[in-house]
Design a protein around this motif. Structure first.
Motif, PDB file in Angstrom:
ATOM      1  N   TYR A   1     -17.495  11.748  -7.899  1.00  0.00           N
ATOM      2  CA  TYR A   1     -16.181  11.392  -7.352  1.00  0.00           C
ATOM      3  C   TYR A   1     -16.273  11.050  -5.860  1.00  0.00           C
ATOM      4  CZ  TYR A   1     -11.176  12.060  -6.236  1.00  0.00           C
ATOM      5  OH  TYR A   1      -9.873  11.898  -5.803  1.00  0.00           O
ATOM      6  N   GLY A   2     -17.148  11.769  -5.145  1.00  0.00           N
ATOM      7  CA  GLY A   2     -17.259  11.550  -3.705  1.00  0.00           C
ATOM      8  C   GLY A   2     -18.048  10.316  -3.317  1.00  0.00           C
ATOM      9  N   ASN A   3     -18.862   9.805  -4.235  1.00  0.00           N
ATOM     10  CA  ASN A   3     -19.770   8.714  -3.872  1.00  0.00           C
ATOM     11  C   ASN A   3     -19.389   7.352  -4.426  1.00  0.00           C
ATOM     12  OD1 ASN A   3     -21.577  10.324  -2.376  1.00  0.00           O
ATOM     13  ND2 ASN A   3     -22.547  11.047  -4.263  1.00  0.00           N
ATOM     14  N   PHE A   4     -18.549   7.331  -5.486  1.00  0.00           N
ATOM     15  CA  PHE A   4     -18.272   6.054  -6.142  1.00  0.00           C
ATOM     16  C   PHE A   4     -16.778   5.751  -6.167  1.00  0.00           C
ATOM     17  CE2 PHE A   4     -22.264   7.539  -8.131  1.00  0.00           C
ATOM     18  CZ  PHE A   4     -23.084   6.491  -7.735  1.00  0.00           C
ATOM     19  N   ARG A   5     -16.474   4.475  -6.284  1.00  0.00           N
ATOM     20  CA  ARG A   5     -15.083   4.044  -6.399  1.00  0.00           C
ATOM     21  C   ARG A   5     -14.488   4.612  -7.689  1.00  0.00           C
ATOM     22  NH1 ARG A   5     -16.093  -0.522  -4.668  1.00  0.00           N
ATOM     23  NH2 ARG A   5     -15.300  -0.239  -2.553  1.00  0.00           N
ATOM     24  N   ILE A   6     -13.279   5.148  -7.588  1.00  0.00           N
ATOM     25  CA  ILE A   6     -12.718   5.869  -8.739  1.00  0.00           C
ATOM     26  C   ILE A   6     -12.218   4.893  -9.808  1.00  0.00           C
ATOM     27  CG2 ILE A   6     -12.050   7.893  -7.397  1.00  0.00           C
ATOM     28  CD1 ILE A   6      -9.170   6.848  -7.473  1.00  0.00           C
TER      29      ILE A   6
ATOM     30  N   ASP B   1       0.815  -1.208   0.000  1.00  0.00           N
ATOM     31  CA  ASP B   1       0.000   0.000   0.000  1.00  0.00           C
ATOM     32  C   ASP B   1       0.852   1.263   0.000  1.00  0.00           C
ATOM     33  OD1 ASP B   1      -1.825   1.913   2.268  1.00  0.00           O
ATOM     34  OD2 ASP B   1      -2.574   1.398   0.285  1.00  0.00           O
ATOM     35  N   GLN B   2       2.063   1.187   0.583  1.00  0.00           N
ATOM     36  CA  GLN B   2       2.934   2.357   0.687  1.00  0.00           C
ATOM     37  C   GLN B   2       4.245   2.089  -0.058  1.00  0.00           C
ATOM     38  OE1 GLN B   2       2.769   5.213   3.260  1.00  0.00           O
ATOM     39  NE2 GLN B   2       0.611   4.805   3.644  1.00  0.00           N
ATOM     40  N   VAL B   3       4.539   2.953  -1.013  1.00  0.00           N
ATOM     41  CA  VAL B   3       5.795   2.876  -1.755  1.00  0.00           C
ATOM     42  C   VAL B   3       6.622   4.107  -1.391  1.00  0.00           C
ATOM     43  CG1 VAL B   3       6.886   2.822  -4.024  1.00  0.00           C
ATOM     44  CG2 VAL B   3       4.710   1.633  -3.656  1.00  0.00           C
ATOM     45  N   SER B   4       7.848   3.877  -0.934  1.00  0.00           N
ATOM     46  CA  SER B   4       8.706   4.983  -0.536  1.00  0.00           C
ATOM     47  C   SER B   4       9.861   5.134  -1.522  1.00  0.00           C
ATOM     48  CB  SER B   4       9.261   4.741   0.880  1.00  0.00           C
ATOM     49  OG  SER B   4      10.012   5.858   1.310  1.00  0.00           O
ATOM     50  N   THR B   5      10.129   6.373  -1.934  1.00  0.00           N
ATOM     51  CA  THR B   5      11.192   6.650  -2.898  1.00  0.00           C
ATOM     52  C   THR B   5      11.740   8.046  -2.638  1.00  0.00           C
ATOM     53  OG1 THR B   5      11.714   6.715  -5.274  1.00  0.00           O
ATOM     54  CG2 THR B   5       9.582   7.561  -4.609  1.00  0.00           C
TER      55      THR B   5
ATOM     56  N   ASP C   1      -8.915   6.250   1.429  1.00  0.00           N
ATOM     57  CA  ASP C   1     -10.112   5.850   2.161  1.00  0.00           C
ATOM     58  C   ASP C   1     -11.247   5.533   1.188  1.00  0.00           C
ATOM     59  OD1 ASP C   1     -12.153   5.403   3.904  1.00  0.00           O
ATOM     60  OD2 ASP C   1     -12.257   7.461   4.681  1.00  0.00           O
ATOM     61  N   GLU C   2     -11.626   4.258   1.129  1.00  0.00           N
ATOM     62  CA  GLU C   2     -12.756   3.849   0.284  1.00  0.00           C
ATOM     63  C   GLU C   2     -13.915   3.323   1.119  1.00  0.00           C
ATOM     64  OE1 GLU C   2     -11.271   1.026  -2.586  1.00  0.00           O
ATOM     65  OE2 GLU C   2     -10.948   2.613  -4.053  1.00  0.00           O
TER      66      GLU C   2
ATOM     67  N   VAL D   1      -5.751   1.772  -4.939  1.00  0.00           N
ATOM     68  CA  VAL D   1      -5.019   3.039  -4.844  1.00  0.00           C
ATOM     69  C   VAL D   1      -3.875   2.880  -3.854  1.00  0.00           C
ATOM     70  CG1 VAL D   1      -5.145   5.484  -4.234  1.00  0.00           C
ATOM     71  CG2 VAL D   1      -7.064   4.393  -5.420  1.00  0.00           C
ATOM     72  N   GLN D   2      -2.667   3.173  -4.321  1.00  0.00           N
ATOM     73  CA  GLN D   2      -1.470   3.103  -3.493  1.00  0.00           C
ATOM     74  C   GLN D   2      -1.023   4.499  -3.069  1.00  0.00           C
ATOM     75  OE1 GLN D   2       0.498   0.566  -6.717  1.00  0.00           O
ATOM     76  NE2 GLN D   2       1.586  -0.127  -4.885  1.00  0.00           N
ATOM     77  N   VAL D   3      -0.216   4.533  -2.018  1.00  0.00           N
ATOM     78  CA  VAL D   3       0.399   5.771  -1.549  1.00  0.00           C
ATOM     79  C   VAL D   3       1.866   5.753  -1.952  1.00  0.00           C
ATOM     80  CG1 VAL D   3       1.015   7.174   0.456  1.00  0.00           C
ATOM     81  CG2 VAL D   3      -1.173   5.935   0.416  1.00  0.00           C
ATOM     82  N   PHE D   4       2.293   6.763  -2.687  1.00  0.00           N
ATOM     83  CA  PHE D   4       3.706   6.929  -3.027  1.00  0.00           C
ATOM     84  C   PHE D   4       4.261   8.081  -2.197  1.00  0.00           C
ATOM     85  CE2 PHE D   4       2.620   4.176  -6.412  1.00  0.00           C
ATOM     86  CZ  PHE D   4       3.787   3.719  -7.009  1.00  0.00           C
TER      87      PHE D   4
END
Length: 547
Positions: free
Chosen positions: A475-480, A3-7, A420-421, A189-192
């Motif tokens: 965008y606020g109500n559905f999965r992107i 979930d988290q990619v660090s660079t 957050d989904e 969705v990932q966090v970079f």
């Protein structure tokens, strides 16, 4: 999936700007490069013409500067132009050293030298090229090096959703900390996380119905930077390439400007030339003049297209200079050695963008922008042909030097909150996205195209504001999805283009309005700068954040 990619460095975009920066930084830092699809699917790959640089002994830096300033219609920043032009030769030499197979010729003394062509607005031959597929040669060469570099990790099918800033997390000193990124293959969705984030995401020409750009040119970097609090400038100056092939199956196929540079004629449907009615430079006039002339004649005659003809040149000459264009046109049933090619103008290049300094730094600390998504002051009111790839290379080099010099000063960002989904569902109304996409591109073409009026612009603004509200609710109500992300960004960029166009009460360069058909000579030319409501206060920005 992690979930988290660090660079150390996150580069959003994988064209000439992004890959050349990645290669320059890979010796000092770990680099993650995001590609929305396959790496080769950006605008660079499809660039045919070449890279402008002063290499001919008969040419000069001052001449290149002068030509650029003239094409920019009084809005270029002279310092930005000089900075870019003076670094042209070293950019070409660096690309050549990487192995880019530029077209060569034998000089008078028997040595080998770059073959130079000439394009609209240039007073000399100064365009270095690899036949008529320069962008492809540059893209594939840089991609090969990037994939082989141990410190570069390329993430394909990765779509940036939004930037993560310290302000959004409630931290005191605002800074860009990374980005949320949608993996198109998994839907997650990932966090970079990154010390430095670079927007190299290209332009926004897909906001129009007809465009020479690939589907991914949806203004993502510009929209994300705006939402993060960065100033945007000169979005009214959207360049329309005069000559895209007119054929129902020829999606986005551009006929390089070099065809006109090598003697091609623009023709009406009856075979007569017409550019002498618009500019003494004829077919070699800057693109805005040529595109407007074609648009005028098409509307005057009610014609679907006009024609570009180089068949008066020897067939061997045409095939040698334009092998790829010739082959592609044959696929669509046109032999350019024997007949004129049907052409129409199409949205091609975004001259405005995210405001930066000469190191590529934006208003948000830790965030850089380079290439077409950036506004450096180079292009003014109209980009001169083949200055775009040059800008990518020069500012990627400058940004690389600046980032390398500050790497030790910036600690790695902390762990960031996951996407957050928890409160969204899968959409059962994807048709809404498709419909809004089509409607947006149609009214932008009709109301905010080559020729504008305040009435047309206001109609477009009313519609885009409604679209933005609809998209925001969706965008606020559905999965992107990737389509929703691109639609959201396109609508935001459309709104910025319209606001800039309404603010300019004159015609200048690429912005032509029937309400104000002449340039305002009563006061000095000014850039159109838009400031977001969440713009960082001056005290929060280091002194070098001045354009």
């Amino acid at each position: 999936m992690n979930d988290q990619v660090s660079t150390d460095v996150l580069i959003i975009g994988c064209g000439a700007a992004g890959l050349s920066l990645a290669l320059r930084l890979s010796e000092f830092a770990s680099v993650a490069v995001l590609a929305k699809g396959p790496v080769s699917e950006g605008s660079t790959y499809y660039a045919q013409g070449g890279v402008s640089a002063v290499l001919d002994k008969a040419d000069s830096i001052e001449s290149h500067i002068h030509d650029t300033l003239v094409a920019g219609a009084g809005l270029c920043d002279p310092e930005a132009v000089r900075f870019t032009v003076e670094h042209g030769r070293e950019s070409i030499e660096w690309l050549s050293a990487q192995g880019v197979p530029f077209t060569k010729q034998t000089a008078a003394d028997g040595s080998e030298e770059f073959h130079l062509t000439r394009e609209g607005g240039h007073s000399h031959r100064r365009v270095v090229h690899a036949d008529d597929a320069t962008g492809r040669a540059i893209q594939l060469t840089l991609e090969e090096h990037a994939r082989a570099a141990p410190n570069i990790h390329v993430y394909e099918h990765a779509v940036a959703v939004d930037l993560i800033t310290a302000r959004k997390l409630g931290l005191q000193r605002n800074r860009c900390l990374g980005a949320y990124v949608l993996n198109r293959q998994t839907g997650r969705v990932q966090v970079f996380r990154a010390r430095f984030v670079i927007l190299a995401s290209g332009g926004a020409s897909r906001v129009y119905l007809y465009s020479s750009n690939p589907d991914g040119s949806t203004g993502d970097g510009i929209a994300m930077a705006w939402r993060a609090g960065c100033r945007i400038a000169n979005m009214e100056f959207m360049q329309f390439h005069p000559t895209c092939l007119f054929h129902p199956e020829a999606k986005s196929f551009l006929i390089t400007e070099a065809v006109r540079g090598e003697g091609g004629h623009l023709l009406l449907p009856d075979g007569t030339r017409f550019m002498h009615n618009f500019d003494p430079r004829l077919e070699l006039a800057p693109r805005d003049i040529v595109a407007r002339a074609i648009d005028h004649e098409m509307k005057r005659l009610g014609a679907q297209c006009l024609y570009l003809d180089i068949s008066h040149k020897p067939a061997d000459f045409v095939r040698a200079h334009f092998p790829n264009v010739h082959a592609k046109c044959l696929e669509y049933g046109f032999d350019m050695t024997q007949e004129p090619l049907p052409i129409v103008p199409a949205a091609h290049y975004t001259c405005g963008g995210v405001m930066t300094d000469f190191m590529g730094r934006t208003d948000l600390e830790g965030l850089y922008a380079i290439g077409e998504c950036a506004f450096t002051g180079l292009h003014g009111a109209n980009r001169m042909a083949s200055n775009s790839l040059l800008e990518c290379l020069v500012f990627a080099t400058a940004a690389g030097k600046d980032i390398a010099g500050h790497l030790r000063d910036v600690p790695p960002p902390p762990a960031l909150p996951s996407w957050d989904e928890s409160r969204v569902t899968d959409s059962d109304e994807e048709v809404v996205v498709t419909h809004n996409w089509q409607e947006l591109r149609r009214f932008m073409w009709d109301y905010v195209g080559i020729v504008r009026t305040d009435k047309r612009l206001q109609r477009a603004r009313n519609r885009v504001e409604l679209l933005l509200r609809e998209i925001d609710e969706y965008y606020g109500n559905f999965r992107i999805s990737a389509d929703l992300i691109e639609l959201r960004n396109l609508a935001q960029v459309a709104e910025l283009i319209i606001r800039c166009a309404l603010a300019r009460k004159e015609s200048r360069g690429l912005h032509y309005t029937l309400d104000f058909p002449h340039a305002d000579e009563a006061r000095p030319p000014r850039d159109t700068v838009l400031v977001p409501s969440n713009f960082a206060q001056a005290a929060e920005r280091p002194a070098w954040h001045q354009h």
